[in-house]
Design a protein around this motif. Sequence first.
Motif, PDB file in Angstrom:
ATOM      1  N   SER A  87       0.825  -1.205   0.000  1.00  0.00           N
ATOM      2  CA  SER A  87       0.000   0.000   0.000  1.00  0.00           C
ATOM      3  C   SER A  87       0.862   1.259   0.000  1.00  0.00           C
ATOM      4  O   SER A  87       2.038   1.229   0.375  1.00  0.00           O
ATOM      5  CB  SER A  87      -0.928   0.015   1.213  1.00  0.00           C
ATOM      6  OG  SER A  87      -0.180   0.221   2.402  1.00  0.00           O
ATOM      7  N   ARG A  88       0.248   2.368  -0.401  1.00  0.00           N
ATOM      8  CA  ARG A  88       0.950   3.649  -0.358  1.00  0.00           C
ATOM      9  C   ARG A  88       1.352   3.983   1.075  1.00  0.00           C
ATOM     10  O   ARG A  88       2.414   4.530   1.322  1.00  0.00           O
ATOM     11  CB  ARG A  88       0.056   4.747  -0.929  1.00  0.00           C
ATOM     12  CG  ARG A  88      -0.144   4.652  -2.438  1.00  0.00           C
ATOM     13  CD  ARG A  88      -1.156   5.677  -2.929  1.00  0.00           C
ATOM     14  NE  ARG A  88      -1.300   5.631  -4.374  1.00  0.00           N
ATOM     15  CZ  ARG A  88      -2.069   4.754  -5.011  1.00  0.00           C
ATOM     16  NH1 ARG A  88      -2.747   3.842  -4.329  1.00  0.00           N
ATOM     17  NH2 ARG A  88      -2.153   4.773  -6.331  1.00  0.00           N
ATOM     18  N   ARG A  89       0.482   3.684   2.018  1.00  0.00           N
ATOM     19  CA  ARG A  89       0.775   3.965   3.418  1.00  0.00           C
ATOM     20  C   ARG A  89       1.997   3.161   3.877  1.00  0.00           C
ATOM     21  O   ARG A  89       2.853   3.663   4.612  1.00  0.00           O
ATOM     22  CB  ARG A  89      -0.422   3.604   4.295  1.00  0.00           C
ATOM     23  CG  ARG A  89      -1.716   4.291   3.864  1.00  0.00           C
ATOM     24  CD  ARG A  89      -2.019   5.463   4.760  1.00  0.00           C
ATOM     25  NE  ARG A  89      -3.326   6.021   4.519  1.00  0.00           N
ATOM     26  CZ  ARG A  89      -3.545   7.237   4.028  1.00  0.00           C
ATOM     27  NH1 ARG A  89      -2.539   8.005   3.695  1.00  0.00           N
ATOM     28  NH2 ARG A  89      -4.771   7.690   3.835  1.00  0.00           N
ATOM     29  N   LEU A  97       5.085   4.799   2.432  1.00  0.00           N
ATOM     30  CA  LEU A  97       5.417   6.014   3.168  1.00  0.00           C
ATOM     31  C   LEU A  97       6.080   5.682   4.500  1.00  0.00           C
ATOM     32  O   LEU A  97       7.029   6.338   4.923  1.00  0.00           O
ATOM     33  CB  LEU A  97       4.159   6.849   3.412  1.00  0.00           C
ATOM     34  CG  LEU A  97       3.594   7.607   2.212  1.00  0.00           C
ATOM     35  CD1 LEU A  97       2.232   8.198   2.559  1.00  0.00           C
ATOM     36  CD2 LEU A  97       4.542   8.699   1.746  1.00  0.00           C
ATOM     37  N   ARG A 104       0.520  12.745  -2.770  1.00  0.00           N
ATOM     38  CA  ARG A 104       0.809  12.033  -4.021  1.00  0.00           C
ATOM     39  C   ARG A 104       2.309  11.752  -4.166  1.00  0.00           C
ATOM     40  O   ARG A 104       2.782  11.409  -5.241  1.00  0.00           O
ATOM     41  CB  ARG A 104       0.320  12.853  -5.212  1.00  0.00           C
ATOM     42  CG  ARG A 104      -1.195  12.842  -5.370  1.00  0.00           C
ATOM     43  CD  ARG A 104      -1.636  13.571  -6.639  1.00  0.00           C
ATOM     44  NE  ARG A 104      -0.890  13.142  -7.816  1.00  0.00           N
ATOM     45  CZ  ARG A 104      -1.137  12.022  -8.497  1.00  0.00           C
ATOM     46  NH1 ARG A 104      -2.103  11.207  -8.089  1.00  0.00           N
ATOM     47  NH2 ARG A 104      -0.424  11.712  -9.558  1.00  0.00           N
ATOM     48  N   VAL A 147       4.184   9.266  -3.203  1.00  0.00           N
ATOM     49  CA  VAL A 147       4.489   7.909  -3.675  1.00  0.00           C
ATOM     50  C   VAL A 147       4.223   7.795  -5.166  1.00  0.00           C
ATOM     51  O   VAL A 147       5.050   7.268  -5.924  1.00  0.00           O
ATOM     52  CB  VAL A 147       3.664   6.859  -2.903  1.00  0.00           C
ATOM     53  CG1 VAL A 147       3.872   5.469  -3.510  1.00  0.00           C
ATOM     54  CG2 VAL A 147       4.069   6.850  -1.438  1.00  0.00           C
ATOM     55  N   ASP A 148       3.068   8.282  -5.614  1.00  0.00           N
ATOM     56  CA  ASP A 148       2.713   8.173  -7.034  1.00  0.00           C
ATOM     57  C   ASP A 148       3.738   8.883  -7.922  1.00  0.00           C
ATOM     58  O   ASP A 148       4.115   8.375  -8.982  1.00  0.00           O
ATOM     59  CB  ASP A 148       1.322   8.774  -7.267  1.00  0.00           C
ATOM     60  CG  ASP A 148       0.261   8.110  -6.410  1.00  0.00           C
ATOM     61  OD1 ASP A 148       0.218   6.875  -6.370  1.00  0.00           O
ATOM     62  OD2 ASP A 148      -0.517   8.833  -5.778  1.00  0.00           O
ATOM     63  N   THR A 164       0.334  -0.813 -10.833  1.00  0.00           N
ATOM     64  CA  THR A 164      -0.608  -0.124  -9.957  1.00  0.00           C
ATOM     65  C   THR A 164      -1.839  -0.990  -9.731  1.00  0.00           C
ATOM     66  O   THR A 164      -2.412  -1.518 -10.678  1.00  0.00           O
ATOM     67  CB  THR A 164      -1.056   1.209 -10.577  1.00  0.00           C
ATOM     68  OG1 THR A 164       0.091   2.033 -10.817  1.00  0.00           O
ATOM     69  CG2 THR A 164      -2.012   1.948  -9.650  1.00  0.00           C
ATOM     70  N   GLY A 212      -2.613   0.028  -3.965  1.00  0.00           N
ATOM     71  CA  GLY A 212      -1.192   0.321  -3.895  1.00  0.00           C
ATOM     72  C   GLY A 212      -0.447  -0.167  -5.108  1.00  0.00           C
ATOM     73  O   GLY A 212      -0.926  -0.037  -6.240  1.00  0.00           O
ATOM     74  N   TYR A 213       0.723  -0.800  -4.887  1.00  0.00           N
ATOM     75  CA  TYR A 213       1.574  -1.243  -5.985  1.00  0.00           C
ATOM     76  C   TYR A 213       2.085  -2.660  -5.709  1.00  0.00           C
ATOM     77  O   TYR A 213       2.146  -3.099  -4.559  1.00  0.00           O
ATOM     78  CB  TYR A 213       2.779  -0.297  -6.144  1.00  0.00           C
ATOM     79  CG  TYR A 213       2.392   1.097  -6.514  1.00  0.00           C
ATOM     80  CD1 TYR A 213       2.184   1.452  -7.838  1.00  0.00           C
ATOM     81  CD2 TYR A 213       2.227   2.068  -5.527  1.00  0.00           C
ATOM     82  CE1 TYR A 213       1.826   2.740  -8.182  1.00  0.00           C
ATOM     83  CE2 TYR A 213       1.867   3.359  -5.864  1.00  0.00           C
ATOM     84  CZ  TYR A 213       1.660   3.704  -7.198  1.00  0.00           C
ATOM     85  OH  TYR A 213       1.301   4.968  -7.526  1.00  0.00           O
TER      86      TYR A 213
END
Length: 224
Positions: free
Chosen positions: A168-170, A173, A188, A190-191, A211, A216-217
């Motif tokens: 996930s993006r979280r 981070l 944004r 991370v993106d 994506t 997330g990724y």
Amino acid sequence: MLVVEDEASIRVGLCDVLRFRGFSVESAEDGTSALAFIQRQALDLVLLDVMLPELDGFSVCRQLRESHPQLPVLMLTAKGSEDDVLRGFEVGADDYVTKPFSVRELLARVQALLKRSRRLAHTRFSAGPFAIDADRMLARIEDEEIDLSQREVRILRLLSEEPGRIVSRRMLLRDAWDMANVEQLETRTVDVHIAKLRKKLGRRGGKLVQTVRGQGYRLCTGAD
């Protein structure tokens, strides 16, 4: 280690604490002097104040990243706003502490950065068709070498630990940026970094980082 702080009392206090804990410490009172020192002296870490005269900490960090992409940078700031924190990470800072901070907190963050830097410097791993050399911060594929930033190495390492697993993006981070309270952050960052990484890896890496909408990724093992 270099302490960059324009307030003499804080600068002297930081140097005294760090020397007492066994670190070899030098200091600079402005950004221009700091950059000149960094060019002529090998360092393990830079403690960099944001509010410096003439050349602020963000500008110093951006410039030193160009010549020393692997040098750990811990930013010291009296500002605790999300925008200042994100800006620090975007110009290449590895972590930050907000004034006033405790000696215990500062030392913990210094030790964590030094430990991570040493671990990163001796790690090699694969990300799809790329061989990642974290020591030299390179992605290799056949006879081609692609320069990476330390952040990009950390992103690829997180994704490659379990190919196909959604990160996930979280989580990125928290683990690639070392951000706290990520549940309350909307950014944004991370993106933007993923987009730059894809472009850097080129055609053969274009499908490597996939994506997953709303989640997330993940590292696509079938990328070629």
